[in-house]
Design a protein around this motif. Sequence first.
Motif, mmCIF file in Angstrom:
data_model
loop_
_atom_site.group_PDB
_atom_site.id
_atom_site.type_symbol
_atom_site.label_atom_id
_atom_site.label_comp_id
_atom_site.label_asym_id
_atom_site.label_seq_id
_atom_site.Cartn_x
_atom_site.Cartn_y
_atom_site.Cartn_z
ATOM 1 N N ASN A 32 51.988 49.426 34.701
ATOM 2 C CA ASN A 32 50.583 49.312 35.069
ATOM 3 C C ASN A 32 49.993 48.191 34.212
ATOM 4 N N VAL A 33 49.348 47.226 34.845
ATOM 5 C CA VAL A 33 48.828 46.071 34.114
ATOM 6 C C VAL A 33 47.303 46.056 34.183
ATOM 7 N N LEU A 34 46.694 45.952 33.013
ATOM 8 C CA LEU A 34 45.238 45.855 32.904
ATOM 9 C C LEU A 34 44.907 44.399 32.605
ATOM 10 N N ILE A 35 44.191 43.747 33.521
ATOM 11 C CA ILE A 35 43.871 42.328 33.381
ATOM 12 C C ILE A 35 42.378 42.174 33.132
ATOM 13 N N GLY A 36 42.036 41.693 31.945
ATOM 14 C CA GLY A 36 40.643 41.465 31.599
ATOM 15 C C GLY A 36 40.270 40.020 31.856
ATOM 16 N N VAL A 37 39.158 39.823 32.545
ATOM 17 C CA VAL A 37 38.651 38.485 32.841
ATOM 18 C C VAL A 37 37.290 38.340 32.172
ATOM 19 N N THR A 38 37.132 37.306 31.357
ATOM 20 C CA THR A 38 35.864 37.138 30.639
ATOM 21 C C THR A 38 34.697 37.003 31.617
ATOM 22 N N SER A 39 33.616 37.696 31.289
ATOM 23 C CA SER A 39 32.409 37.647 32.114
ATOM 24 C C SER A 39 31.781 36.261 32.013
ATOM 25 N N ASP A 40 30.809 35.998 32.872
ATOM 26 C CA ASP A 40 30.109 34.706 32.816
ATOM 27 C C ASP A 40 29.433 34.515 31.459
ATOM 28 N N GLU A 41 28.840 35.587 30.931
ATOM 29 C CA GLU A 41 28.128 35.493 29.657
ATOM 30 C C GLU A 41 29.108 35.230 28.510
ATOM 31 N N PHE A 42 30.166 36.030 28.429
ATOM 32 C CA PHE A 42 31.134 35.902 27.350
ATOM 33 C C PHE A 42 31.981 34.641 27.532
ATOM 34 N N GLY A 43 32.468 34.404 28.749
ATOM 35 C CA GLY A 43 33.297 33.236 29.024
ATOM 36 C C GLY A 43 32.524 31.934 28.905
ATOM 37 N N GLY A 44 31.216 32.022 29.129
ATOM 38 C CA GLY A 44 30.363 30.838 29.071
ATOM 39 C C GLY A 44 30.335 30.178 27.708
ATOM 40 N N GLU A 45 30.783 30.916 26.688
ATOM 41 C CA GLU A 45 30.846 30.347 25.341
ATOM 42 C C GLU A 45 31.873 29.203 25.281
ATOM 43 N N LYS A 46 32.766 29.158 26.274
ATOM 44 C CA LYS A 46 33.797 28.113 26.309
ATOM 45 C C LYS A 46 33.287 26.821 26.952
ATOM 46 N N GLY A 47 32.107 26.850 27.513
ATOM 47 C CA GLY A 47 31.575 25.649 28.159
ATOM 48 C C GLY A 47 31.503 25.810 29.668
ATOM 49 N N LEU A 48 31.687 24.715 30.364
ATOM 50 C CA LEU A 48 31.552 24.711 31.824
ATOM 51 C C LEU A 48 32.757 25.347 32.494
ATOM 52 N N ILE A 49 32.610 26.594 32.885
ATOM 53 C CA ILE A 49 33.685 27.279 33.594
ATOM 54 C C ILE A 49 33.168 27.787 34.928
ATOM 55 N N ASP A 50 34.100 28.061 35.839
ATOM 56 C CA ASP A 50 33.721 28.601 37.139
ATOM 57 C C ASP A 50 33.143 30.011 36.960
ATOM 58 N N PRO A 51 32.268 30.430 37.889
ATOM 59 C CA PRO A 51 31.702 31.778 37.803
ATOM 60 C C PRO A 51 32.809 32.847 37.819
ATOM 61 N N CYS A 52 32.557 33.961 37.154
ATOM 62 C CA CYS A 52 33.526 35.052 37.041
ATOM 63 C C CYS A 52 34.036 35.492 38.418
ATOM 64 N N SER A 53 33.148 35.622 39.398
ATOM 65 C CA SER A 53 33.560 36.072 40.735
ATOM 66 C C SER A 53 34.598 35.118 41.329
ATOM 67 N N MET A 54 34.424 33.829 41.113
ATOM 68 C CA MET A 54 35.354 32.816 41.619
ATOM 69 C C MET A 54 36.694 32.895 40.870
ATOM 70 N N ARG A 55 36.622 33.094 39.547
ATOM 71 C CA ARG A 55 37.846 33.201 38.751
ATOM 72 C C ARG A 55 38.626 34.460 39.120
ATOM 73 N N MET A 56 37.902 35.577 39.344
ATOM 74 C CA MET A 56 38.566 36.830 39.727
ATOM 75 C C MET A 56 39.196 36.705 41.114
ATOM 76 N N SER A 57 38.547 35.993 41.999
ATOM 77 C CA SER A 57 39.058 35.798 43.344
ATOM 78 C C SER A 57 40.366 34.998 43.308
ATOM 79 N N GLY A 58 40.403 33.950 42.500
ATOM 80 C CA GLY A 58 41.624 33.154 42.350
ATOM 81 C C GLY A 58 42.760 33.989 41.793
ATOM 82 N N LEU A 59 42.435 34.836 40.863
ATOM 83 C CA LEU A 59 43.403 35.729 40.235
ATOM 84 C C LEU A 59 43.938 36.738 41.254
#
Length: 150
Positions: A32-59
């Motif tokens: 069983n694999v638990l995959i955590g994807v950084t939220s827009d707020e938390f992931g946004g600390e990295k700079g210009l990233i795609d929205p979480c919904s788009m990143r989760m969709s790609g995943l």
Amino acid sequence: MKFDKVAVGGTFDRFHKGHEKLITKAFSIGNNVLIGVTSDEFGGEKGLIDPCSMRMSGLEQFLKKFKSQYTVAKLEEPYGPTIYDHSIDAIVVSRETKPTADKINEIRVEKGMKPLEIFIIDWVLADDGKPISSTRIRKGEIDRDGKVLK
């Protein structure tokens, strides 16, 4: 040996071969694999990233090929459920995120929890011999497969 539950986390921006290797390893060692994807707020600390919904969709597109059970969840901070979920046995990280896994184990031990087995994945290199990264893809240096663009 298969672990019952394995965690893996990341921003998963500009989903690339390095991300594929990380997730494939988690599925190879876990039932069983638990995959955590950084939220827009938390992931946004990295700079210009795609929205979480788009990143989760790609995943999710990539995850269709796996038969094992998995859960995709939003991460609001660096450790997610790994510091309170006793059912997680192992974690898969890249070399750059190994310090986070060490900190997770430190917190788990302080709480009287069993430390996680840590599996470290080596970088996937682009054609130029440098690591494939979301930052390099965003800058237009390489594509998601590591082909040099400029």
